[in-house]
Design a protein around this motif. Structure first.
Motif, PDB file in Angstrom:
ATOM      1  N   LEU A 113      -4.058  24.886 -40.409  1.00  0.00           N
ATOM      2  CA  LEU A 113      -4.041  25.999 -39.474  1.00  0.00           C
ATOM      3  C   LEU A 113      -5.296  25.993 -38.603  1.00  0.00           C
ATOM      4  N   LEU A 114      -6.456  25.727 -39.200  1.00  0.00           N
ATOM      5  CA  LEU A 114      -7.698  25.722 -38.439  1.00  0.00           C
ATOM      6  C   LEU A 114      -7.740  24.610 -37.399  1.00  0.00           C
ATOM      7  N   PHE A 115      -7.067  23.512 -37.671  1.00  0.00           N
ATOM      8  CA  PHE A 115      -7.100  22.371 -36.761  1.00  0.00           C
ATOM      9  C   PHE A 115      -5.851  22.266 -35.894  1.00  0.00           C
ATOM     10  N   GLY A 116      -5.082  23.341 -35.811  1.00  0.00           N
ATOM     11  CA  GLY A 116      -3.937  23.382 -34.916  1.00  0.00           C
ATOM     12  C   GLY A 116      -2.667  22.771 -35.471  1.00  0.00           C
ATOM     13  N   GLN A 117      -2.656  22.423 -36.734  1.00  0.00           N
ATOM     14  CA  GLN A 117      -1.452  21.864 -37.333  1.00  0.00           C
ATOM     15  C   GLN A 117      -0.659  22.996 -37.973  1.00  0.00           C
ATOM     16  N   ASN A 118       0.641  22.871 -37.962  1.00  0.00           N
ATOM     17  CA  ASN A 118       1.507  23.917 -38.494  1.00  0.00           C
ATOM     18  C   ASN A 118       2.031  23.591 -39.885  1.00  0.00           C
ATOM     19  N   ASN A 119       1.344  22.761 -40.621  1.00  0.00           N
ATOM     20  CA  ASN A 119       1.784  22.354 -41.958  1.00  0.00           C
ATOM     21  C   ASN A 119       1.258  23.337 -42.994  1.00  0.00           C
ATOM     22  N   LEU A 120       1.871  24.507 -43.056  1.00  0.00           N
ATOM     23  CA  LEU A 120       1.439  25.528 -43.996  1.00  0.00           C
ATOM     24  C   LEU A 120       2.331  25.523 -45.228  1.00  0.00           C
ATOM     25  N   ASP A 121       1.715  25.746 -46.371  1.00  0.00           N
ATOM     26  CA  ASP A 121       2.514  25.891 -47.583  1.00  0.00           C
ATOM     27  C   ASP A 121       3.166  27.264 -47.584  1.00  0.00           C
ATOM     28  N   ILE A 122       4.072  27.484 -48.487  1.00  0.00           N
ATOM     29  CA  ILE A 122       4.847  28.733 -48.540  1.00  0.00           C
ATOM     30  C   ILE A 122       3.939  29.947 -48.772  1.00  0.00           C
ATOM     31  N   SER A 123       2.912  29.769 -49.596  1.00  0.00           N
ATOM     32  CA  SER A 123       1.996  30.869 -49.871  1.00  0.00           C
ATOM     33  C   SER A 123       1.274  31.304 -48.589  1.00  0.00           C
ATOM     34  N   SER A 124       0.807  30.354 -47.811  1.00  0.00           N
ATOM     35  CA  SER A 124       0.123  30.685 -46.557  1.00  0.00           C
ATOM     36  C   SER A 124       1.075  31.333 -45.568  1.00  0.00           C
ATOM     37  N   ARG A 125       2.288  30.855 -45.508  1.00  0.00           N
ATOM     38  CA  ARG A 125       3.273  31.463 -44.601  1.00  0.00           C
ATOM     39  C   ARG A 125       3.538  32.916 -44.979  1.00  0.00           C
ATOM     40  N   ILE A 126       3.674  33.179 -46.267  1.00  0.00           N
ATOM     41  CA  ILE A 126       3.914  34.548 -46.734  1.00  0.00           C
ATOM     42  C   ILE A 126       2.712  35.437 -46.407  1.00  0.00           C
ATOM     43  N   ARG A 127       1.508  34.914 -46.597  1.00  0.00           N
ATOM     44  CA  ARG A 127       0.304  35.697 -46.290  1.00  0.00           C
ATOM     45  C   ARG A 127       0.237  36.049 -44.805  1.00  0.00           C
ATOM     46  N   PHE A 128       0.560  35.092 -43.940  1.00  0.00           N
ATOM     47  CA  PHE A 128       0.552  35.376 -42.511  1.00  0.00           C
ATOM     48  C   PHE A 128       1.660  36.359 -42.136  1.00  0.00           C
ATOM     49  N   GLU A 129       2.783  36.259 -42.829  1.00  0.00           N
ATOM     50  CA  GLU A 129       3.858  37.225 -42.602  1.00  0.00           C
ATOM     51  C   GLU A 129       3.423  38.622 -43.044  1.00  0.00           C
ATOM     52  N   MET A 130       2.698  38.700 -44.163  1.00  0.00           N
ATOM     53  CA  MET A 130       2.173  39.985 -44.630  1.00  0.00           C
ATOM     54  C   MET A 130       1.234  40.592 -43.591  1.00  0.00           C
ATOM     55  N   ILE A 131       0.421  39.764 -42.976  1.00  0.00           N
ATOM     56  CA  ILE A 131      -0.498  40.246 -41.948  1.00  0.00           C
ATOM     57  C   ILE A 131       0.281  40.798 -40.758  1.00  0.00           C
ATOM     58  N   GLU A 132       1.311  40.093 -40.340  1.00  0.00           N
ATOM     59  CA  GLU A 132       2.125  40.560 -39.206  1.00  0.00           C
ATOM     60  C   GLU A 132       2.825  41.874 -39.525  1.00  0.00           C
ATOM     61  N   VAL A 133       3.392  41.975 -40.713  1.00  0.00           N
ATOM     62  CA  VAL A 133       4.034  43.226 -41.132  1.00  0.00           C
ATOM     63  C   VAL A 133       2.992  44.341 -41.210  1.00  0.00           C
ATOM     64  N   GLY A 134       1.809  44.008 -41.724  1.00  0.00           N
ATOM     65  CA  GLY A 134       0.731  44.986 -41.808  1.00  0.00           C
ATOM     66  C   GLY A 134       0.311  45.497 -40.442  1.00  0.00           C
ATOM     67  N   LYS A 135       0.236  44.612 -39.464  1.00  0.00           N
ATOM     68  CA  LYS A 135      -0.112  45.035 -38.097  1.00  0.00           C
ATOM     69  C   LYS A 135       0.927  46.023 -37.554  1.00  0.00           C
ATOM     70  N   THR A 136       2.196  45.725 -37.802  1.00  0.00           N
ATOM     71  CA  THR A 136       3.269  46.614 -37.348  1.00  0.00           C
ATOM     72  C   THR A 136       3.183  47.970 -38.033  1.00  0.00           C
ATOM     73  N   LEU A 137       2.957  47.958 -39.337  1.00  0.00           N
ATOM     74  CA  LEU A 137       2.833  49.212 -40.082  1.00  0.00           C
ATOM     75  C   LEU A 137       1.628  50.013 -39.599  1.00  0.00           C
ATOM     76  N   PHE A 138       0.521  49.335 -39.369  1.00  0.00           N
ATOM     77  CA  PHE A 138      -0.682  50.012 -38.877  1.00  0.00           C
ATOM     78  C   PHE A 138      -0.414  50.687 -37.538  1.00  0.00           C
ATOM     79  N   LEU A 139       0.262  49.994 -36.650  1.00  0.00           N
ATOM     80  CA  LEU A 139       0.527  50.556 -35.325  1.00  0.00           C
ATOM     81  C   LEU A 139       1.438  51.777 -35.373  1.00  0.00           C
ATOM     82  N   SER A 140       2.250  51.893 -36.427  1.00  0.00           N
ATOM     83  CA  SER A 140       3.119  53.071 -36.525  1.00  0.00           C
ATOM     84  C   SER A 140       2.382  54.292 -37.086  1.00  0.00           C
ATOM     85  N   LYS A 141       1.288  54.081 -37.811  1.00  0.00           N
ATOM     86  CA  LYS A 141       0.451  55.187 -38.324  1.00  0.00           C
ATOM     87  C   LYS A 141      -1.017  54.762 -38.234  1.00  0.00           C
TER      88      LYS A 141
END
Length: 140
Positions: free
Chosen positions: A1-29
């Motif tokens: 991810l730091l070097f521009g490659q998209n080869n993320l393991d499932i755990s990293s993908r889930i963590r980034f998805e959690m961040i995106e969901v968190g941003k959406t939740l934050f914006l609603s409250k």
């Protein structure tokens, strides 16, 4: 991810998805959030966010996050000022590292990190340089 490659393991993908969901939740409250520790309930992940910033923004809103991090920033600022009065400053390095580490873990509810913050306040009080005014008035 730091070097521009998209080869993320499932755990990293889930963590980034959690961040995106968190941003959406934050914006609603954004101001007060959903309540402390609520990310696991309101996000649908049934787990904490693995990101202290998101966890605090969702749980306590911008007000809670600013209050929490203002303590740490205050301690860092004060330790940075008094760093020349003590030999080295490992606590300053630890607190700066904590700001980076918080992107990958939830630390606000960890006793160890709360002890570090308390130690920071104690260090500021113990190593505070004597003011010229106080020294002058004590001589009179």
């Amino acid at each position: 991810l730091l070097f521009g490659q998209n080869n993320l393991d499932i755990s990293s993908r889930i963590r980034f998805e959690m961040i995106e969901v968190g941003k959406t939740l934050f914006l609603s409250k954004p101001f007060l959030g959903y309540g402390i520790g609520s990310f696991s309930i309101v996000s649908g992940f049934d787990a904490y966010s693995h990101n202290n910033y998101i966890e605090l923004l969702v749980g306590l809103g911008i007000i809670g996050m600013v209050l929490y991090y203002s303590m740490i920033i205050y301690i860092i600022y004060k330790l940075f000022i008094i760093r020349k009065f003590i030999d080295g400053n490992p606590l300053l390095a630890i607190l700066l590292s904590l700001l980076v580490i918080d992107y990958g873990l939830v630390s606000y509810n960890s006793p160890v990190y709360q002890y570090i913050i308390a130690l920071g306040f104690i260090s500021i009080k113990l190593f505070k340089p004597k003011s010229k005014i106080a020294t002058k008035s004590s001589l009179e």
